[in-house]
Scaffold this active site. Sequence first.
Site, PDB file in Angstrom:
ATOM      1  N   ASP A  80      -6.012   3.636  -6.837  1.00 35.72           N
ATOM      2  CA  ASP A  80      -6.957   3.947  -5.774  1.00 35.72           C
ATOM      3  C   ASP A  80      -7.314   5.436  -5.839  1.00 35.72           C
ATOM      4  OD1 ASP A  80      -8.483   3.636  -3.497  1.00 35.72           O
ATOM      5  OD2 ASP A  80      -6.777   3.594  -2.117  1.00 35.72           O
ATOM      6  N   ARG A 118     -10.398   1.255  -8.154  1.00 37.86           N
ATOM      7  CA  ARG A 118     -11.525   1.412  -7.237  1.00 37.86           C
ATOM      8  C   ARG A 118     -12.727   2.005  -7.964  1.00 37.86           C
ATOM      9  NH1 ARG A 118     -10.826   4.472  -1.536  1.00 37.86           N
ATOM     10  NH2 ARG A 118     -11.247   6.398  -2.676  1.00 37.86           N
ATOM     11  N   GLU A 143     -11.885   8.547  -7.829  1.00 36.30           N
ATOM     12  CA  GLU A 143     -13.247   8.978  -8.142  1.00 36.30           C
ATOM     13  C   GLU A 143     -13.319  10.360  -8.838  1.00 36.30           C
ATOM     14  OE1 GLU A 143     -13.233   5.719  -5.559  1.00 36.30           O
ATOM     15  OE2 GLU A 143     -12.332   7.672  -5.179  1.00 36.30           O
ATOM     16  N   HIS A 167      -6.731  -8.147   2.691  1.00 39.03           N
ATOM     17  CA  HIS A 167      -6.203  -6.788   2.858  1.00 39.03           C
ATOM     18  C   HIS A 167      -6.879  -6.132   4.049  1.00 39.03           C
ATOM     19  CE1 HIS A 167      -4.759  -2.811   2.041  1.00 39.03           C
ATOM     20  NE2 HIS A 167      -5.904  -2.350   1.589  1.00 39.03           N
ATOM     21  N   ASP A 175       0.855  -1.182   0.000  1.00 44.87           N
ATOM     22  CA  ASP A 175       0.000   0.000   0.000  1.00 44.87           C
ATOM     23  C   ASP A 175       0.899   1.243   0.000  1.00 44.87           C
ATOM     24  OD1 ASP A 175      -2.211   1.789   0.432  1.00 44.87           O
ATOM     25  OD2 ASP A 175      -3.294   0.173   1.426  1.00 44.87           O
TER      26      ASP A 175
END
Length: 714
Positions: A215, A322, A218, A396, A84
């Site tokens: 990630d 995502r 959006e 995760h 990550d």
Amino acid sequence: MEKHMVAITYRTIGGQIEVFFFPGPTPEEVVKQYQQLIGTPILPPYWALGFQLCRYGYRNVSEIRDVVERMKSAGIPQDVQFSDIDYLNQYEDFSYNNDSFADLPQFAKDLHNNYSMHLTLIFDPAIEVDYAPMNRAINADAKFIQWPRADLVPTDTQNRYPLIKNTSIMLGKVWPVRNVAFPDFLDTEPKTNNWWINEFMLFHNQVEFDGAWIDMNEPSNFGTKFRNSTTSTEKDDNAPDLECPKVGNDSKWDLPPYETQASFFYGNDGHLEGKTLCMIGKWGRNKYYLYDSKSLYGWAESFATHKAIRNATGKRGISISRSTFPSSGKYAGHWLGDNTARWEDLRSSVIGAQEFNIFGIPYVGSDICGFGQNTTEELCLRWQQMGAFHSFSRNHNDKNMAPQDPTRWTTVAAAARKANLFRYRHLPYLYSLHFKASLFGGTVVRPLFFEFPADDFVHQISYQFLWGSSMLIIPVLESNKTTVDGYLPSTATWYSLYDAGYGQKAPNGNSTFSAPWDSLIPVFLRAGSILPRQTPAQTTVLARKNRFEIVIGLLNDVGNGHSIANGELYWDDGDSIPPADLSTHNFHSFIFSFDATSQNATFIITKTKTATNLPLPALENIEIFGYQWTPDFSTATLNGNSTDITTLSTYNSTSQILNITASGLINLNNGGSTWTFVLANNLPIQTTTHTNGGGSAEKTFTILLGFFILFFVI
């Protein structure tokens, strides 16, 4: 015939609506027709179907090495290790921490060379505006989401950064210490995407990663607020909040005439810009307002990253996004977001994977054991068992939680080992499903009503699912359970593929199945199916070298005493970049057919496409369920020539399981296109009725003569 009327009401404040009708008539055909419009899904590399492990909060490379070693020592198959944002230098893309993660480049090499594993790293779209990648972006004329007019630019923030001082770039605040900008992946010129690709290539020269996890796309932003607001979420003065216009004509983008459902969800202070950028922002080289196109951001980044990962690695690679949109599946897979370690989240992930297959994104899965909150031993165990049947299978969790890799509990380690070994044994079938979906469209994990639309009862079932048309899975989704209630459609015959009654016919309809912690969850093979499989190993790289196997579930007494089954296999090198037209890719494809009577059994393999320079392991094991006759092993022939299978082959007249095993049984590299294996039978044996889970096995098979269902997607 009862008719049902469907009404849909839209209330809009602009734009246009396009409606597409997909007539089916079957649900699976509806999805294929939908994918004719949006494109068929990406073919993942073979290694991406292996088990994957991650957590937010690894403190250094040594900690990651330790977990990889623990997994190996526990004998739990694993193919991919993630990192990550912990590995990043000050959370900046295309960098790594030269202190705690100084060994990351060597670790990547070690994963490849010593473990036969792969590495996937996270990349956020938010680019810190005061370091080398931004400098290269400016020099390359790459674009970022920007203010539509210079008078809207907050110059007090902009002037902090010499590189973008005289630009209209909209600055946000995400993980890096200083402000960030968001690449314009809808750039009408190739400059932004080319810069993104180049950054991946430059970073891959430092760290040999294999996959990209994208990630926060959006796009997600911290601390967005309206100008003149009295509240602030600033952590410090290094990265001021983004403020959106609140009054005047410029406020209409974030304060439309009608509030959205999402705004209502966040209460009276919730607005469109919350947790993201101002809707007045523009991209596509100042062509599109975010208000009209924000939902495309994750899709656009997936498109760019798909190219970037392939250019950087020179191989197929994979991206996990995502944020998605129709046709995202052409470029990336998806995980179901930051869930929580709760039983209800385990249940919803079963539904989510089925839904995203319908959406055209079959490479999908959840954060196994849950991301937020501390998981429990039982929940993690059951999630590991279920998650082994999702294409993207990754454990995760959050850094504020206790580590939850499978080795934390002896019971979970045992359950994960058993579930993963089953998965790896059947990966040739799972990979073939993905290959077919990429070639022709369709789903991989699918709801029961896709295969049995005429069975009214399956329309009530959400928590069972299928791999393709032939494997049915019933996960345990509640606490304190060692059994699970399930339903096996009556228009098919089913054989157990798990511990309880392995190879035996299971009862149709509703039943309660044994499911203790130390067992595989209930899995069933549909009669009439042939599944390709392979002896499993610690990784897919190693497993691909092992022998091929076949499991056959016979559909018995189909006219004139015949018992039949059919299947197929698609196989390539699993890693090379396929052409845009996958049908021209270098791959093998085979069709399997089996037909048995009281006299003999005939197994035919037909090669329908041949790859060049791609040798195949030998097929050395054929396991057959529901075999009703005593075979004469001494009569076995392959393409008319006698072949010795007497040493290792077995037949159990009680279980009716025939196991044909021989070293080098069928050499699929011999240059031929058809292999015919024939085995004679002795006199028929007396069959008996077997039981499983308290119910009697069916001895008849009802042929569904036909059905017609109108199924549409708008």
